[in-house]
Design a protein around this motif. Structure first.
Motif, PDB file in Angstrom:
ATOM      1  N   HIS A 182       0.825  -1.210   0.000  1.00  0.00           N
ATOM      2  CA  HIS A 182       0.000   0.000   0.000  1.00  0.00           C
ATOM      3  C   HIS A 182       0.857   1.255   0.000  1.00  0.00           C
ATOM      4  CE1 HIS A 182      -2.556   3.157   1.850  1.00  0.00           C
ATOM      5  NE2 HIS A 182      -3.402   2.684   0.967  1.00  0.00           N
ATOM      6  N   LEU A 183       1.870   1.293   0.871  1.00  0.00           N
ATOM      7  CA  LEU A 183       2.729   2.476   0.942  1.00  0.00           C
ATOM      8  C   LEU A 183       3.494   2.688  -0.356  1.00  0.00           C
ATOM      9  CD1 LEU A 183       4.167   2.119   4.560  1.00  0.00           C
ATOM     10  CD2 LEU A 183       2.424   3.737   3.775  1.00  0.00           C
ATOM     11  N   HIS A 184       3.905   1.609  -0.995  1.00  0.00           N
ATOM     12  CA  HIS A 184       4.653   1.720  -2.244  1.00  0.00           C
ATOM     13  C   HIS A 184       3.749   2.116  -3.412  1.00  0.00           C
ATOM     14  CE1 HIS A 184       6.526   0.159  -5.953  1.00  0.00           C
ATOM     15  NE2 HIS A 184       7.635   0.647  -5.395  1.00  0.00           N
ATOM     16  N   ASP A 185       2.631   1.403  -3.575  1.00  0.00           N
ATOM     17  CA  ASP A 185       1.783   1.586  -4.749  1.00  0.00           C
ATOM     18  C   ASP A 185       0.798   2.750  -4.648  1.00  0.00           C
ATOM     19  OD1 ASP A 185       3.114  -0.606  -5.704  1.00  0.00           O
ATOM     20  OD2 ASP A 185       1.428  -1.990  -5.454  1.00  0.00           O
ATOM     21  N   GLU A 186       0.206   2.942  -3.481  1.00  0.00           N
ATOM     22  CA  GLU A 186      -0.823   3.972  -3.337  1.00  0.00           C
ATOM     23  C   GLU A 186      -0.276   5.307  -2.814  1.00  0.00           C
ATOM     24  OE1 GLU A 186      -3.836   3.428  -4.547  1.00  0.00           O
ATOM     25  OE2 GLU A 186      -3.227   1.367  -5.019  1.00  0.00           O
ATOM     26  N   ILE A 187       0.667   5.234  -1.891  1.00  0.00           N
ATOM     27  CA  ILE A 187       1.235   6.454  -1.300  1.00  0.00           C
ATOM     28  C   ILE A 187       2.480   6.892  -2.073  1.00  0.00           C
ATOM     29  CG2 ILE A 187       2.159   7.466   0.840  1.00  0.00           C
ATOM     30  CD1 ILE A 187      -0.741   6.692   1.186  1.00  0.00           C
ATOM     31  N   ALA A 188       3.100   5.972  -2.800  1.00  0.00           N
ATOM     32  CA  ALA A 188       4.334   6.219  -3.560  1.00  0.00           C
ATOM     33  C   ALA A 188       5.498   6.588  -2.640  1.00  0.00           C
ATOM     34  CB  ALA A 188       4.113   7.285  -4.635  1.00  0.00           C
ATOM     35  N   LEU A 189       5.585   5.879  -1.513  1.00  0.00           N
ATOM     36  CA  LEU A 189       6.680   6.102  -0.579  1.00  0.00           C
ATOM     37  C   LEU A 189       7.971   5.564  -1.186  1.00  0.00           C
ATOM     38  CD1 LEU A 189       6.631   7.254   2.383  1.00  0.00           C
ATOM     39  CD2 LEU A 189       7.015   4.906   3.096  1.00  0.00           C
ATOM     40  N   GLN A 199      12.831  21.981   9.577  1.00  0.00           N
ATOM     41  CA  GLN A 199      12.405  20.618   9.286  1.00  0.00           C
ATOM     42  C   GLN A 199      11.485  20.623   8.066  1.00  0.00           C
ATOM     43  OE1 GLN A 199      10.165  18.929  12.502  1.00  0.00           O
ATOM     44  NE2 GLN A 199      10.677  16.841  11.929  1.00  0.00           N
ATOM     45  N   ALA A 200      11.793  19.780   7.108  1.00  0.00           N
ATOM     46  CA  ALA A 200      10.959  19.696   5.911  1.00  0.00           C
ATOM     47  C   ALA A 200       9.609  19.084   6.255  1.00  0.00           C
ATOM     48  CB  ALA A 200      11.658  18.841   4.859  1.00  0.00           C
ATOM     49  N   MET A 201       8.618  19.423   5.458  1.00  0.00           N
ATOM     50  CA  MET A 201       7.318  18.792   5.641  1.00  0.00           C
ATOM     51  C   MET A 201       7.466  17.306   5.345  1.00  0.00           C
ATOM     52  SD  MET A 201       4.353  21.327   4.329  1.00  0.00           S
ATOM     53  CE  MET A 201       5.039  22.058   2.877  1.00  0.00           C
ATOM     54  N   PRO A 202       6.797  16.465   6.130  1.00  0.00           N
ATOM     55  CA  PRO A 202       6.940  15.027   5.888  1.00  0.00           C
ATOM     56  C   PRO A 202       6.277  14.605   4.581  1.00  0.00           C
ATOM     57  CG  PRO A 202       5.294  15.429   7.579  1.00  0.00           C
ATOM     58  CD  PRO A 202       5.920  16.752   7.250  1.00  0.00           C
ATOM     59  N   ASP A 203       6.827  13.532   4.014  1.00  0.00           N
ATOM     60  CA  ASP A 203       6.197  12.945   2.833  1.00  0.00           C
ATOM     61  C   ASP A 203       4.906  12.255   3.231  1.00  0.00           C
ATOM     62  OD1 ASP A 203       8.353  13.512   0.875  1.00  0.00           O
ATOM     63  OD2 ASP A 203       9.510  12.220   2.208  1.00  0.00           O
ATOM     64  N   LEU A 204       4.879  11.732   4.465  1.00  0.00           N
ATOM     65  CA  LEU A 204       3.712  11.006   4.959  1.00  0.00           C
ATOM     66  C   LEU A 204       3.520  11.276   6.436  1.00  0.00           C
ATOM     67  CD1 LEU A 204       1.475   8.812   4.688  1.00  0.00           C
ATOM     68  CD2 LEU A 204       3.264   7.099   5.100  1.00  0.00           C
ATOM     69  N   SER A 234      -4.622  16.824  13.329  1.00  0.00           N
ATOM     70  CA  SER A 234      -3.296  16.978  12.747  1.00  0.00           C
ATOM     71  C   SER A 234      -3.382  17.895  11.541  1.00  0.00           C
ATOM     72  CB  SER A 234      -2.744  15.627  12.315  1.00  0.00           C
ATOM     73  OG  SER A 234      -2.577  14.797  13.431  1.00  0.00           O
ATOM     74  N   PRO A 235      -2.366  18.720  11.349  1.00  0.00           N
ATOM     75  CA  PRO A 235      -2.408  19.632  10.191  1.00  0.00           C
ATOM     76  C   PRO A 235      -2.092  18.877   8.905  1.00  0.00           C
ATOM     77  CG  PRO A 235      -0.371  19.922  11.392  1.00  0.00           C
ATOM     78  CD  PRO A 235      -1.186  18.910  12.151  1.00  0.00           C
ATOM     79  N   VAL A 236      -3.114  18.364   8.249  1.00  0.00           N
ATOM     80  CA  VAL A 236      -2.904  17.548   7.064  1.00  0.00           C
ATOM     81  C   VAL A 236      -2.213  18.325   5.955  1.00  0.00           C
ATOM     82  CG1 VAL A 236      -4.766  15.943   7.576  1.00  0.00           C
ATOM     83  CG2 VAL A 236      -5.249  17.972   6.224  1.00  0.00           C
ATOM     84  N   GLU A 237      -2.296  19.628   5.987  1.00  0.00           N
ATOM     85  CA  GLU A 237      -1.615  20.415   4.951  1.00  0.00           C
ATOM     86  C   GLU A 237      -0.105  20.416   5.156  1.00  0.00           C
ATOM     87  OE1 GLU A 237      -2.734  23.150   8.301  1.00  0.00           O
ATOM     88  OE2 GLU A 237      -3.829  21.699   7.107  1.00  0.00           O
ATOM     89  N   ASN A 238       0.376  19.924   6.288  1.00  0.00           N
ATOM     90  CA  ASN A 238       1.814  19.870   6.549  1.00  0.00           C
ATOM     91  C   ASN A 238       2.449  18.565   6.090  1.00  0.00           C
ATOM     92  OD1 ASN A 238       1.888  22.401   7.597  1.00  0.00           O
ATOM     93  ND2 ASN A 238       1.831  21.771   9.726  1.00  0.00           N
ATOM     94  N   ALA A 239       1.749  17.756   5.320  1.00  0.00           N
ATOM     95  CA  ALA A 239       2.304  16.506   4.804  1.00  0.00           C
ATOM     96  C   ALA A 239       1.811  16.300   3.381  1.00  0.00           C
ATOM     97  CB  ALA A 239       1.867  15.335   5.682  1.00  0.00           C
ATOM     98  N   ASP A 240       2.642  15.642   2.582  1.00  0.00           N
ATOM     99  CA  ASP A 240       2.221  15.335   1.210  1.00  0.00           C
ATOM    100  C   ASP A 240       1.074  14.334   1.203  1.00  0.00           C
ATOM    101  OD1 ASP A 240       4.150  17.034   0.201  1.00  0.00           O
ATOM    102  OD2 ASP A 240       5.599  15.429  -0.179  1.00  0.00           O
TER     103      ASP A 240
END
Length: 156
Positions: A47-54, A101-106, A115-121
Motif C-alpha cells: 500500500h505504501l509503495h503503490d498507493e502512497i508512492a513512498l 524541518q521539511a514537511m513530511p512525505d507522509l 493533525s495539520p494535514v496540509e503539513n504533509a504530502d
C-alpha cells in the motif's frame, strides 16, 4: 524492499502459527502469529509503495500512540527505506514541523482532524482499535484509511 526487511519477514513466517506478537490494549489481548504479522507488514508495504508512492529516504511522521498497528507501519516504512520521526512530544498538540524541518512525505495519525494535514504530502489515518475494519471517524478529503485500504489489498 531492503534485505533486512526480507530477512525479518522470512523469520516471522518461520514461526508458523505460534504468537510472534501479543498486544494488550482496549481491555483485551490480541495475538498475531508470525505469518499474520508478516502479512500485515507485506500488505502495508504494498500500500505504501503503490498507493502512497513512498520512496527510499522518505520522511514519515508517526503521530500514533503505541499500538501493534504502529509497529506494523514502522516495519513497512523501514522496509521501503523510509525514515520515521515519532511525534510523542507533540501528542498534546498537532504536529507542526520546525522551521528547519521539511514537511513530511507522509503523516500517519490517529487524529486526522486535529493533525495539520496540509503539513504533509500524504496522510494515513490509523484507528487504535485493534480489529476495526475502517477508521471510526469522519476523514478529511484525500486522507487514506489504512485499515480499509490494506484489508482490501491483494498483497499477501
Amino acid at each position: 524492499m531492503t534485505d533486512t526487511a526480507r530477512d525479518l519477514l522470512a523469520a516471522l513466517e518461520r514461526t508458523g502459527p505460534r504468537p510472534a506478537l501479543a498486544w494488550y490494549g482496549e481491555a483485551s489481548r490480541i495475538e498475531l502469529s508470525g505469518h499474520v504479522l508478516a502479512n500485515w507488514v507485506i500488505k502495508s508495504v504494498g500500500h505504501l509503495h503503490d498507493e502512497i508512492a513512498l520512496t527510499p529516504g522518505a520522511a514519515v511522521v508517526m503521530d500514533v500512540p503505541p499500538h501493534w498497528k504502529r509497529l506494523v507501519l514502522a516495519l513497512a516504512v523501514w522496509s521501503l527505506g523510509g525514515g520515521i520521526t515519532a511525534a510523542e512530544e507533540t501528542r498534546s498538540t498537532a504536529f507542526i514541523p520546525h522551521r528547519d524541518q521539511a514537511m513530511p512525505d507522509l503523516l500517519i495519525t490517529d487524529r486526522p482532524d486535529d493533525s495539520p494535514v496540509e503539513n504533509a504530502d500524504e496522510v494515513l489515518a490509523v484507528d487504535a482499535v485493534s480489529l476495526a475494519p475502517r477508521f471510526s471517524g469522519a476523514l478529511p478529503p484525500l486522507v487514506h484509511d489504512w485499515a480499509q485500504e490494506v484489508r482490501a489489498s491483494e498483497y499477501s
